[in-house]
Scaffold this active site. Structure first.
Site: not given
Lengths: 272, 272
Positions: B13-14, B76, B155, B186, B188
């Site tokens: 993933d990035s 990603c 985050e 996404c 997250h």
């Protein structure tokens, strides 16, 4: 010297947030002409090396110099922190940053010398305000608090949203008994000043945009450079024009309906 | 072929968000060994050109190849969208992205074929999910909604915070009557799946992490490559290790107390 007063004030920022400084300048100095440059192609400066930010700042100043400005304001916290001295040494016009005026005002108005500073993670981690406050008032106690959700909330337009109030309470309530003065150490934060004040009703808020406008006014007064134009000229440039830029600009300056950005390529800016 | 089953699965993933895919894999495929690479030095991929993302993806795949992996998952969204075919052509192991599995599941479970997709601004603007869904179900109606505050809220650890609920209501309530299925586009978003579900109680949620884990399980079954190790090996690498990375990793995988990232420099990755 007679013509000096009619020259414009140059302002640059890494993006559009610096328009809060323009707003404060327009309120305090309504007869002044401005040239604003948002280096949106290279934002955010906070994540670049100090050397790179100095290069960007230098190119921005060179661009503004072309407009024969009488004074320059660095509206970006990061550039104010790392590039101010170099700009002052290399250009003939006076150069003001946003950190020192805010630090000076906070030290002046705080009775307890317990001063809070809020900003992005990088601004708080760098302790740029703390260092400046300690230079002015070695006995001051500075409490920094990063508020990383404020910028995204503001950029989403959630200025008066209950979510923003809840986030502000989460971040700021713990400071209520520790400080009597709070510096808004990020160009975006004046947009939610009311929300911040309502969470900390007994705290004096110092926003760097207004502090800087006041110091600039003082400087122009002292040098007899204050303009009295009826139709001052306002020009806005950005290095990358996006939809996002226009939305944020309208949010900060809703009373400037004709706000139009012109795109400019700074040829010698290092390409990332 | 007997040894194939004991080879690890490679995941890149990035950043760290891709650990939600690892989490789904660990739940569905608990006996598999993994090698995870977060290319944190180059994130976010969503703001780079397609050509640059393809270069990063290629270097990440080369790094994972060194571990003699049996299959690779591109966790990603951006890299899945722009680099998948090139990776499939250039490497011997099967390569799975996260977009197609989620699109396939959404088309399968949706009765109305009115499918919502949420993601970052760039993911929604790119219409990567919309295109894939239309390939599979040309009559489907896809409604994309960018939710730019979700990643910063997650985050910041505001997973169960009232502010996150209010933001979710703001973004998602307007979709309630238009869709019967919602793709979490996404990495997250699975962390606030409960919040999203509570705002849209009658909508079936498809998260790309789980959809991808299911397709991977199917692939391993078909090839007889399923592992039955009692102590599978899990290795985590990142190209830039920060405090932020550790915090987010702990949030996504709280049950992996020994989660330690090793820093790796991918020498040939273009330097930005």
């Amino acid at each position: 010297m007679g013509e000096m007063r009619y020259k414009p004030i140059g302002v640059f920022d890494s993006g559009v947030g610096g328009l809060t400084v323009v707003k404060a300048l327009m309120e305090l100095l309504p007869s002044e002409s401005f040239v604003y440059l948002g280096d949106t192609a290279n934002l955010p400066y906070g994540e670049k090396s100090a050397e790179m930010v100095r290069q960007y700042a230098f190119h921005n100043a060179q661009f503004l110099q072309e407009f024969d400005i009488k004074v320059m304001v660095v509206a970006c916290n990061t550039a104010s922190s790392v590039a101010l001295e170099e700009l002052q040494e290399n250009f003939d016009f006076p150069v003001l940053g946003v950190i020192e005026p805010a630090a000076r005002e906070a030290v002046r108005v705080s009775r307890s010398q317990q001063i809070g500073v809020i900003g992005t993670k990088r601004t708080i981690r760098s302790e740029m305000y703390t260092h400046k406050i300690h230079e002015l008032s070695p006995q001051a106690r500075v409490i920094g608090k990063a508020c990383p959700l404020f910028v995204p909330l503001i950029e989403e337009g959630f200025l008066h949203h209950e979510a923003t109030m809840l986030v502000a309470k989460e971040y700021l309530s713990p400071l209520a008994n520790d400080i009597d003065t709070l510096i808004l150490g990020c160009t975006h934060y004046p947009l939610i000043r009311d929300t911040i004040q309502s969470v900390l009703p007994h705290v004096t808020i110092v926003d760097s945009a207004t502090s800087t406008a006041r110091e600039l006014r003082q400087l122009l007064l002292e040098r007899d450079w204050l303009s009295d134009q009826l139709s001052p000229k306002r020009q806005f440039f950005a290095t990358d024009i996006t939809e996002h830029l226009h939305g944020l600009a309208r949010m900060i300056l809703p009373d400037v309906p004709s706000l139009i950005f012109e795109e400019v390529r700074l040829a010698s800016t290092p390409v990332v």
